[in-house]
Scaffold this motif. Structure first.
Motif, mmCIF file in Angstrom:
data_model
loop_
_atom_site.group_PDB
_atom_site.id
_atom_site.type_symbol
_atom_site.label_atom_id
_atom_site.label_comp_id
_atom_site.label_asym_id
_atom_site.label_seq_id
_atom_site.Cartn_x
_atom_site.Cartn_y
_atom_site.Cartn_z
ATOM 1 N N HIS A 215 33.059 18.162 -61.733
ATOM 2 C CA HIS A 215 33.288 18.343 -60.322
ATOM 3 C C HIS A 215 32.311 17.280 -59.557
ATOM 4 O O HIS A 215 31.136 17.354 -59.892
ATOM 5 C CB HIS A 215 33.120 19.573 -59.832
ATOM 6 C CG HIS A 215 34.365 20.485 -60.218
ATOM 7 N ND1 HIS A 215 35.246 21.038 -59.327
ATOM 8 C CD2 HIS A 215 34.213 21.034 -61.084
ATOM 9 C CE1 HIS A 215 36.063 21.744 -60.039
ATOM 10 N NE2 HIS A 215 35.497 22.045 -61.133
ATOM 11 N N LYS A 216 32.543 16.552 -58.710
ATOM 12 C CA LYS A 216 31.789 15.767 -57.789
ATOM 13 C C LYS A 216 31.343 16.361 -56.505
ATOM 14 O O LYS A 216 32.243 17.118 -55.915
ATOM 15 C CB LYS A 216 32.515 14.565 -57.386
ATOM 16 C CG LYS A 216 31.716 13.508 -56.742
ATOM 17 C CD LYS A 216 32.668 12.204 -56.309
ATOM 18 C CE LYS A 216 33.577 12.460 -55.148
ATOM 19 N NZ LYS A 216 34.371 11.162 -54.644
ATOM 20 N N LEU A 217 30.129 16.624 -56.361
ATOM 21 C CA LEU A 217 29.640 17.358 -55.295
ATOM 22 C C LEU A 217 29.297 16.512 -54.056
ATOM 23 O O LEU A 217 29.753 16.721 -53.042
ATOM 24 C CB LEU A 217 28.299 18.208 -55.708
ATOM 25 C CG LEU A 217 28.291 19.069 -56.651
ATOM 26 C CD1 LEU A 217 27.078 19.968 -57.168
ATOM 27 C CD2 LEU A 217 29.376 20.232 -56.267
ATOM 28 N N ASP A 218 28.333 15.567 -54.458
ATOM 29 C CA ASP A 218 27.994 14.256 -53.269
ATOM 30 C C ASP A 218 28.156 14.816 -52.041
ATOM 31 O O ASP A 218 28.725 14.135 -51.208
ATOM 32 C CB ASP A 218 29.145 13.400 -53.667
ATOM 33 C CG ASP A 218 29.119 12.628 -54.885
ATOM 34 O OD1 ASP A 218 28.355 12.919 -55.670
ATOM 35 O OD2 ASP A 218 29.875 11.523 -55.170
ATOM 36 N N PRO A 219 27.152 15.739 -51.606
ATOM 37 C CA PRO A 219 27.251 16.174 -50.187
ATOM 38 C C PRO A 219 26.619 15.331 -49.389
ATOM 39 O O PRO A 219 25.660 14.516 -49.675
ATOM 40 C CB PRO A 219 26.478 17.571 -50.195
ATOM 41 C CG PRO A 219 25.529 17.378 -51.470
ATOM 42 C CD PRO A 219 26.486 16.374 -52.448
ATOM 43 N N TRP A 220 27.069 15.103 -48.047
ATOM 44 C CA TRP A 220 26.202 14.453 -47.062
ATOM 45 C C TRP A 220 25.280 15.873 -46.579
ATOM 46 O O TRP A 220 25.982 17.027 -46.376
ATOM 47 C CB TRP A 220 27.294 14.375 -45.593
ATOM 48 C CG TRP A 220 27.730 13.022 -45.855
ATOM 49 C CD1 TRP A 220 29.178 12.393 -46.454
ATOM 50 C CD2 TRP A 220 27.248 11.558 -45.864
ATOM 51 N NE1 TRP A 220 29.367 11.341 -46.400
ATOM 52 C CE2 TRP A 220 28.247 10.626 -45.917
ATOM 53 C CE3 TRP A 220 26.137 11.147 -45.261
ATOM 54 C CZ2 TRP A 220 28.066 9.187 -45.821
ATOM 55 C CZ3 TRP A 220 25.702 10.073 -45.042
ATOM 56 C CH2 TRP A 220 26.701 9.008 -45.249
ATOM 57 N N VAL A 221 24.048 15.618 -46.148
ATOM 58 C CA VAL A 221 23.146 16.516 -45.634
ATOM 59 C C VAL A 221 22.673 15.844 -44.337
ATOM 60 O O VAL A 221 21.717 14.954 -44.341
ATOM 61 C CB VAL A 221 21.964 16.759 -46.669
ATOM 62 C CG1 VAL A 221 20.946 17.824 -46.246
ATOM 63 C CG2 VAL A 221 22.762 17.415 -47.944
ATOM 64 N N ILE A 222 22.894 16.831 -43.168
ATOM 65 C CA ILE A 222 22.653 16.155 -41.881
ATOM 66 C C ILE A 222 21.578 16.971 -41.255
ATOM 67 O O ILE A 222 21.800 18.204 -41.186
ATOM 68 C CB ILE A 222 23.879 15.961 -40.798
ATOM 69 C CG1 ILE A 222 24.758 15.103 -41.730
ATOM 70 C CG2 ILE A 222 23.351 15.272 -39.699
ATOM 71 C CD1 ILE A 222 24.575 13.778 -42.096
ATOM 72 N N SER A 223 20.354 16.442 -40.688
ATOM 73 C CA SER A 223 19.342 17.543 -40.491
ATOM 74 C C SER A 223 18.672 17.021 -39.235
ATOM 75 O O SER A 223 18.549 15.827 -38.547
ATOM 76 C CB SER A 223 18.096 17.297 -41.513
ATOM 77 O OG SER A 223 18.444 18.009 -42.717
#
Length: 230
Positions: A215-223
């Motif tokens: 599986h490709k996770l590849d998250p965007w993480v916005i803080s």
């Protein structure tokens, strides 16, 4: 699971607000040896789709696909400046996610409450544009530790008794900006990361592997949050 939604500001309100904040903020250079602590709210927006089926002993329906749910969590980042325009940063957080089916698996509950600890270190280059406004870019390695995952209700009805998501190495790209709010070290930070990391999902029925997929996770993480420098 908490859902995360973006709300756009109408017209030029957001650019004007940021420009006003940058121009009115006190200038605050980060001297060599400065440490910056960030307390932030973070949205983690993963992908989770299947990129390869390794073992299929259950007969997946045609066009089967998956997605991972979003998560919003508090995070802490620690940053060290060996020079005024270069820093090393690491973050601390854990994020819970479920895995749901789409396509031929639409609505299937596959994995519950998988906890991800994204051990990440980035090297960052800061650009001083004057007025205290300092955008930056960064990059670095990450290692996703995944634990506590449970078999979802649909997977259990198909005979799955255990599920594991593998820990994996990956890479992160980063961009954002810092703005000082006073001369005492308090500031504002907005940060975006894009992770590139995969995982292998293994479902077992007793001791036998029933399904294994990549599986490709590849998250965007916005803080976004506040900072304190000393």
């Amino acid at each position: 699971m908490t859902a995360f939604r973006f709300r756009a500001l109408g017209g030029a309100a957001l650019p004007l607000a940021l420009a006003s904040l940058a121009l009115s903020a006190p200038a605050q250079a980060q001297d060599a040896g400065t440490i910056q602590i960030k307390a932030m709210g973070t949205a983690v927006l993963p992908d989770g789709k299947i990129t390869r089926v390794i073992t299929d002993n259950i007969g997946l329906p045609a066009l089967s696909q998956t997605r991972a749910t979003d998560s919003v969590v508090p995070t802490v980042a620690v940053e060290y400046f060996p020079s005024p325009n270069f820093s090393i940063e690491t973050i601390c957080c854990i994020t819970p996610h479920d895995v749901r089916g789409t396509g031929g698996l639409n609505g299937a509950q596959l994995i519950e409450n998988a906890i991800i600890l994204p051990a990440t270190v980035t090297a960052k280059l800061h650009m001083d544009l004057g007025g205290g406004f300092k955008p930056y870019v960064g990059a670095g390695p990450t290692h996703f530790f995944i634990f506590s995952e449970g078999v979802g209700a649909t997977a259990a009805t198909l005979g799955a008794t255990d599920v594991n998501l593998s820990d994996d190495l990956g890479f992160a790209l980063q961009a954002g900006f810092d703005v000082p709010l006073n001369d005492g070290g308090l500031g504002l930070s907005v940060d975006a990361k894009r992770y590139f990391v995969d995982t292998t999902a293994t479902f077992r029925a007793g001791n036998a592997v029933a399904l294994q997929s990549r599986h490709k996770l590849d998250p965007w993480v916005i803080s976004a949050g506040v900072t304190f420098s000393f």
